[in-house]
Design a protein around this motif. Structure first.
Motif, mmCIF file in Angstrom:
data_model
loop_
_atom_site.group_PDB
_atom_site.id
_atom_site.type_symbol
_atom_site.label_atom_id
_atom_site.label_comp_id
_atom_site.label_asym_id
_atom_site.label_seq_id
_atom_site.Cartn_x
_atom_site.Cartn_y
_atom_site.Cartn_z
ATOM 1 N N HIS B 47 -12.815 -3.738 0.315
ATOM 2 C CA HIS B 47 -12.556 -2.894 -0.671
ATOM 3 C C HIS B 47 -12.639 -3.439 -1.985
ATOM 4 O O HIS B 47 -12.379 -4.471 -2.531
ATOM 5 C CB HIS B 47 -11.032 -2.403 -0.620
ATOM 6 N N ILE B 85 -11.631 5.516 -3.136
ATOM 7 C CA ILE B 85 -10.017 5.699 -3.036
ATOM 8 C C ILE B 85 -9.338 5.676 -4.320
ATOM 9 O O ILE B 85 -9.645 4.485 -5.065
ATOM 10 C CB ILE B 85 -9.581 4.559 -2.082
ATOM 11 N N VAL B 87 -5.907 5.138 -6.338
ATOM 12 C CA VAL B 87 -4.526 4.778 -5.838
ATOM 13 C C VAL B 87 -3.698 4.650 -7.230
ATOM 14 O O VAL B 87 -2.450 5.104 -7.059
ATOM 15 C CB VAL B 87 -4.292 3.289 -5.323
ATOM 16 N N PRO B 102 -5.636 5.116 6.943
ATOM 17 C CA PRO B 102 -4.660 4.874 6.150
ATOM 18 C C PRO B 102 -4.595 3.575 5.211
ATOM 19 O O PRO B 102 -5.514 2.608 5.722
ATOM 20 C CB PRO B 102 -3.332 4.844 6.747
ATOM 21 N N HIS B 103 -4.267 3.539 4.156
ATOM 22 C CA HIS B 103 -4.293 2.349 3.491
ATOM 23 C C HIS B 103 -2.763 1.720 2.917
ATOM 24 O O HIS B 103 -2.097 2.287 2.850
ATOM 25 C CB HIS B 103 -5.265 2.322 2.242
ATOM 26 N N TYR B 105 -1.156 -0.336 0.192
ATOM 27 C CA TYR B 105 -1.411 -0.703 -1.299
ATOM 28 C C TYR B 105 -0.195 -1.316 -2.162
ATOM 29 O O TYR B 105 0.938 -0.808 -1.987
ATOM 30 C CB TYR B 105 -1.765 0.452 -2.230
ATOM 31 N N LEU B 112 -5.415 -3.678 -2.234
ATOM 32 C CA LEU B 112 -5.721 -2.571 -1.316
ATOM 33 C C LEU B 112 -6.130 -3.031 -0.346
ATOM 34 O O LEU B 112 -7.148 -3.778 -0.071
ATOM 35 C CB LEU B 112 -6.633 -1.595 -1.856
ATOM 36 N N ASP B 138 -5.626 11.851 2.624
ATOM 37 C CA ASP B 138 -5.570 10.452 2.343
ATOM 38 C C ASP B 138 -4.125 9.950 2.601
ATOM 39 O O ASP B 138 -3.059 10.712 2.005
ATOM 40 C CB ASP B 138 -5.809 10.461 0.637
ATOM 41 N N ILE B 140 -1.818 6.779 1.911
ATOM 42 C CA ILE B 140 -1.387 5.477 0.985
ATOM 43 C C ILE B 140 -0.145 4.879 1.121
ATOM 44 O O ILE B 140 0.798 5.895 0.610
ATOM 45 C CB ILE B 140 -1.963 5.657 -0.465
ATOM 46 N N ARG B 142 2.406 2.983 0.270
ATOM 47 C CA ARG B 142 2.777 1.938 -1.072
ATOM 48 C C ARG B 142 3.847 0.895 -0.692
ATOM 49 O O ARG B 142 4.860 1.311 -0.121
ATOM 50 C CB ARG B 142 3.366 2.659 -2.247
#
Lengths: 146, 146
Positions: B47, B85, B87, B102-103, B105, B112, B138, B140, B142
């Motif tokens: 990333h 992406i 964010v 999925p990510h 963050y 990330l 998306d 994300i 957090r």
DNA sequence: TTAAGTGCAAATTATTTGCAGTAAG
DNA sequence: CTTACTGCAAATAATTTGCACTTAA
């Protein structure tokens, strides 16, 4: 006319704005009231950008500077009255619905609306890494015209 | 030494970069090779931001201009080699893993990383509005420091 | 050869900030 | 009164663009 006859009539939009600002201990200044009314005056949830809210305020005949719109949106966010949503990097959206919920995003037009939260079921979620906890889960459903 | 003795040795990082670029019919120019090697040279997913990739290229002793990094990242994205992406609105991240996943963050540091896709189960998804179809979803996650 | 790619510096866009003036409590 | 708020204009940050130069095919 019904109850409270001694009370001067206050437009419901103003009432909502006052209550909304009070919830976060923010002074109901003229500019904040104007923005708050545009945001929550009708009791509906709304997605705005700084520019769109600025335009909306001007349309309602209110005079606010763009810098103040930015500063005020930031203040509302910090106070927990708004949630910031990032979808495309070029601009921020602000949502009057601060509960964690999914969004539909039109990739072509930039339109952003709530997606029905009850139609999203996340059965399992990755575990937060050591030493962290999940602050929120952003779900953005990107749409393309068919 | 094993097979293909007549073939001059090509670093595996370069090989991967060449193949990667060829997949999208992009000319393997010096600058693109430098960036591609930094991105996929070791076969790992990565990333990056424009700035971080620029810094990585400089560290490897490659000379590329920041504008070219931006232009090249955009070209890679359009070619489907990278996924963009978003964010936090201030900068764009680019992911060498272009599959919908999925990510995690970190809200404080801006870090990330991929979240394990197999640990995310979406049981039900809101239906796309009339005339649209879902381009991607998306997710994300957090994180905040605990 | 020649269209595609690159680098620079200037332009653009969204947003923030410094600071002098204004207004709410 | 006094501190928070506001407005403007200038500053910033990420990214894009115009255009002359270079290079891969």
């Amino acid at each position: 006319m019904t109850a409270t006859p001694n009370c001067p009539a206050v437009a419901p939009a103003s009432q909502r704005a006052i209550v909304w600002l009070a919830r976060a201990d923010l002074r109901p200044t003229r500019q904040r009231m104007a923005l708050a009314e545009a945001l929550v005056g009708d009791g509906e949830h709304r997605h705005v950008t700084a520019e769109s809210l600025y335009a909306a305020a001007l349309e309602r005949g209110e005079s606010v500077s763009l810098a103040t719109v930015y500063n005020t949106l930031r203040a509302f966010c910090q106070a927990g009255l708004l949630a910031e949503i990032t979808v495309d990097g070029t601009k921020s959206y602000f949502d009057t619905n601060t509960h964690d919920h999914p969004h539909f995003y039109w990739e072509d037009s930039g339109r952003l609306i709530d997606a029905p939260a009850d139609q999203l079921q996340i059965a399992r979620l990755p575990q937060a890494p050591e030493g962290t906890e999940i602050a929120s889960v952003d779900v953005i459903i990107r749409l393309r015209r068919r």
